[in-house]
Design a protein around this motif. Structure first.
Motif, PDB file in Angstrom:
ATOM      1  N   ASN A 460       0.812  -1.212   0.000  1.00 16.97           N
ATOM      2  CA  ASN A 460       0.000   0.000   0.000  1.00 16.97           C
ATOM      3  C   ASN A 460       0.848   1.266   0.000  1.00 16.97           C
ATOM      4  N   SER A 461       2.064   1.172  -0.519  1.00 12.11           N
ATOM      5  CA  SER A 461       2.962   2.331  -0.529  1.00 12.11           C
ATOM      6  C   SER A 461       3.165   2.839  -1.955  1.00 12.11           C
ATOM      7  N   LEU A 462       3.395   4.139  -2.065  1.00  8.40           N
ATOM      8  CA  LEU A 462       3.688   4.774  -3.347  1.00  8.40           C
ATOM      9  C   LEU A 462       4.859   5.729  -3.174  1.00  8.40           C
ATOM     10  N   ALA A 463       5.632   5.909  -4.232  1.00  9.20           N
ATOM     11  CA  ALA A 463       6.716   6.894  -4.217  1.00  9.20           C
ATOM     12  C   ALA A 463       6.867   7.496  -5.602  1.00  9.20           C
ATOM     13  N   GLU A 476      15.162  12.062  -1.465  1.00 19.73           N
ATOM     14  CA  GLU A 476      14.918  10.796  -2.143  1.00 19.73           C
ATOM     15  C   GLU A 476      13.474  10.337  -1.933  1.00 19.73           C
ATOM     16  N   ALA A 477      12.988   9.489  -2.840  1.00 15.60           N
ATOM     17  CA  ALA A 477      11.681   8.866  -2.665  1.00 15.60           C
ATOM     18  C   ALA A 477      11.727   7.420  -3.165  1.00 15.60           C
ATOM     19  N   ARG A 505       2.684   7.265   1.527  1.00 15.15           N
ATOM     20  CA  ARG A 505       2.986   7.962   0.284  1.00 15.15           C
ATOM     21  C   ARG A 505       4.235   8.824   0.528  1.00 15.15           C
ATOM     22  N   MET A 506       5.260   8.638  -0.294  1.00 15.45           N
ATOM     23  CA  MET A 506       6.512   9.378  -0.130  1.00 15.45           C
ATOM     24  C   MET A 506       6.841  10.113  -1.423  1.00 15.45           C
ATOM     25  N   THR A 507       7.164  11.397  -1.293  1.00 13.85           N
ATOM     26  CA  THR A 507       7.575  12.179  -2.445  1.00 13.85           C
ATOM     27  C   THR A 507       8.802  13.008  -2.107  1.00 13.85           C
ATOM     28  N   ALA A 514       2.950  11.453  -6.221  1.00 11.88           N
ATOM     29  CA  ALA A 514       2.497  10.164  -5.680  1.00 11.88           C
ATOM     30  C   ALA A 514       1.353  10.356  -4.686  1.00 11.88           C
ATOM     31  N   ARG A 515       0.648  11.471  -4.827  1.00  9.87           N
ATOM     32  CA  ARG A 515      -0.514  11.799  -3.996  1.00  9.87           C
ATOM     33  C   ARG A 515      -0.201  11.679  -2.501  1.00  9.87           C
TER      34      ARG A 515
END
Length: 599
Positions: A460-463, A476-477, A505-507, A514-515
């Motif tokens: 459930n993670s996004l970058a 970094e992401a 969510r990491m940006t 990545a919302r």
């Protein structure tokens, strides 16, 4: 001064324009330089062609940096070696990111194979799946741009309007439970995408030498040579004030994060028939550190439209934003700011006048799920679909997983589609009973993950991409998220929460690719190794998170999270998501709308 072209103004639009604030007037003394570039570009031509032929630099001319975005291209450089090249008195190692337009994220196996071949020949040797269901190539040098784009077009995909101040790739649920409804909603995603395309011939002239190829670009306008009577029927000469994003969702699944989009359509199904859509407006994730005039925002539901009204609604939401969006301050130019400046009621009044009818009252719906369903799934007609886990959408070969090679081999035998999920995963879709064992063998042979061993939090993670190619990245992401999750998984295991789904969510910056402001835990880069920590978003994507701690490093992030995780383990209600828990327990206040984000 030059007024934005009327663009086939309807009687309702004209009446509206006479009764309310007049549409934006281009004023070079107050408007951003981007507006000048668009006005002078001759409908997105600029000096791109001579820029491509200039052998003295790997870059394009400054004004063309903006224009190439409308053609699906960003100029970048390798920031890992930027300082070293500066010491050697060399210009940055410029290359380009190319993004394809893939409405609904659906590509045939043959198209996927072509995309992979182009990545092998002309880019970094990897493909990236975006959070907007598109393909991206990184590291394409200027000398290879035309060849790569021509190759994309030969596959019947294109890069038109994948970036720039226009409606971008239209999103749609990749794999709902009811495939018949999905197919119909996907068709609407295609129709909206085609309807809102720019009609300039610049794309064909520049990248395809004026030749018409099998692709999805609209037919050239027939008014004569562009610049001599040609008008963009929807966008006008200055296009939109800023980018514009559209998504379609099918309850109970909100994997497209429909509320993060400028324009959204939520499918309403009655008696197993698609009867229309609830319309949402004003979502957007971008923000700027330290500037409280900028903020993320979730969209508002403004009514219901029948199927015969969909394209009219889409076009006129775009036209209202075209005419009333902020062209003086670019960071305040998204539709969300237009709506908050006009007020929701004022925006609706303008929209209804433009389109000539009011929307019906919104109909009931409920979202229950925001992520992907991994592994094999069989639909009601007997076809199989396999959702793969792909970290941050990066399709490459790694030491233990030959993902890039394996997917190419699968594409050679698969007769269905490759569907990109909004969570940067890939679905091998419409697999026949006969082909299923062949694909299963290839999955095992190349070590491709189907989400069986990854934890719920990892799935459930996004970058975003961030370093080394994104010029906006502050931290970094994509490269850092896996190691952060390793440590966060240890923390969850300590309190017996290993099976709890928490979306992270990491940006690398606050622009929101990545919302991050819809993450139950949002980590937004502030400086190398430092992040702002946000908490409290809804797990289903309907509520923003809020700043909890600012400019902290990994050890501090984990230290701040541990007592909350411990409390969550001890005091959470049954089936209570982490984002809802931190609101209930008072760790953070709920954000009701974007204007509350900084309060």
């Amino acid at each position: 001064m030059e007024i934005i072209e009327p663009n086939s103004v309807t009687v309702a639009e004209q009446s509206h324009q006479d009764s309310f604030i007049q549409p934006t007037v281009y004023d070079p003394s107050t408007h951003t330089d981007v507006e000048r570039i668009k006005v002078e570009s001759e409908y997105l031509r600029g000096t791109i062609t001579p820029s491509l032929k200039n052998p003295l630099t790997g870059a394009v001319a400054d004004d063309d940096l903006m224009l190439i975005k409308f053609h699906g291209i960003y100029q970048q450089d390798d920031r890992d070696i930027r300082n070293e090249r500066r010491k050697q008195k060399l210009e940055p190692l410029y290359s380009f990111m190319i993004r394809a337009r893939v409405p609904g994220g659906v590509a045939t196996a043959a198209q996927y194979l072509q995309m992979a071949e182009l990545a092998t020949q002309y880019s970094s040797g990897s493909l990236r799946l975006t959070t907007r269901q598109a393909f991206q190539w990184h590291g394409v040098f200027k000398r290879n741009l035309k060849t790569t784009i021509a190759g994309i077009n030969k596959s019947m995909l294109d890069t038109i309007a994948a970036c720039g101040d226009v409606n971008r790739n239209v999103m749609s649920n990749p794999l709902p439970e009811t495939s018949a409804i999905h197919a119909e909603v996907y068709e609407w995603a295609q129709k909206i995408s085609e309807h809102l395309l720019p009609q300039t011939k610049a794309y064909h002239e520049i990248w395809l030498d004026g030749e018409k190829v099998e692709s999805s670009e609209v037919e050239p306008a027939k008014e004569g040579p562009q610049g001599q009577g040609f008008k963009e029927p929807i966008y006008g000469k200055t296009y939109l004030p800023r980018k514009f994003k559209t998504a379609l969702a099918i309850p109970p699944y909100n994997d497209v994060d429909v509320f993060a989009n400028d324009l959204g359509f939520i499918a309403i199904v009655e008696n197993e028939q698609l009867v229309g859509f609830n319309v949402t407006v004003g979502g957007g994730m971008g923000s700027s550190h330290g500037d409280e005039s900028t903020y993320p925002r979730v969209a508002d539901v403004i009514g219901f439209c029948s199927l015969d009204q969909v394209l009219t609604v889409a076009e006129n939401v775009v036209k209202v934003q075209r005419d009333f969006g902020n062209r003086e301050v670019r960071k305040l130019a998204r539709l969300k700011y237009t709506i908050d400046r006009l007020g929701l009621a004022g925006f609706k009044e303008k929209l209804f006048a433009y389109q000539g009818f009011e929307l019906a009252e919104a109909r009931a719906f409920e979202f229950k799920h925001n992520g992907d369903r991994y592994g094999w799934y069989q639909d009601e007609v007997g076809n199989w679909h396999l959702t793969l886990y792909i970290h941050s959408g990066r399709i490459a070969d790694f030491d233990d997983k030959l993902l890039f090679t394996g997917l190419k081999e699968i594409a050679k035998v698969h007769q269905g589609e490759f569907r990109i999920s909004p969570n940067q995963n890939l679905i091998i879709s419409n697999v026949t009973r006969q082909t299923k064992p062949v694909i299963e063998a290839l999955i095992n042979r190349y070590g491709i993950s189907i989400g069986e061993v990854e934890s719920p939090v990892r799935k459930n993670s996004l970058a975003c991409v961030a370093f080394p190619t994104c010029s906006l990245a502050m931290a970094e992401a994509e490269r850092y998220l896996p190691s952060f999750i390793d440590k966060f998984e240890e923390l969850l295991a300590k309190y017996d929460l290993s099976e709890q789904a928490i979306n992270i969510r990491m940006t690398g910056c606050p622009n929101g690719c990545a919302r991050p402001f819809l993450g139950e835990i949002g980590l937004v880069g502030k400086a190398p190794g430092k992040y702002n920590l946000y908490l409290g978003a809804s797990h289903i994507g309907s509520r923003l998170n809020k700043l909890y701690r600012e400019n902290i490093n990994e050890a501090q992030i984990l230290s701040e999270l541990e007592p909350i995780i411990q409390d969550y383990a001890n005091a959470k209600n049954e089936d209570e998501y982490f984002g809802d828990f931190v609101i209930r327990k008072g760790y953070i206040k709920a954000v009701q709308n974007g204007l509350d984000f900084h309060s």
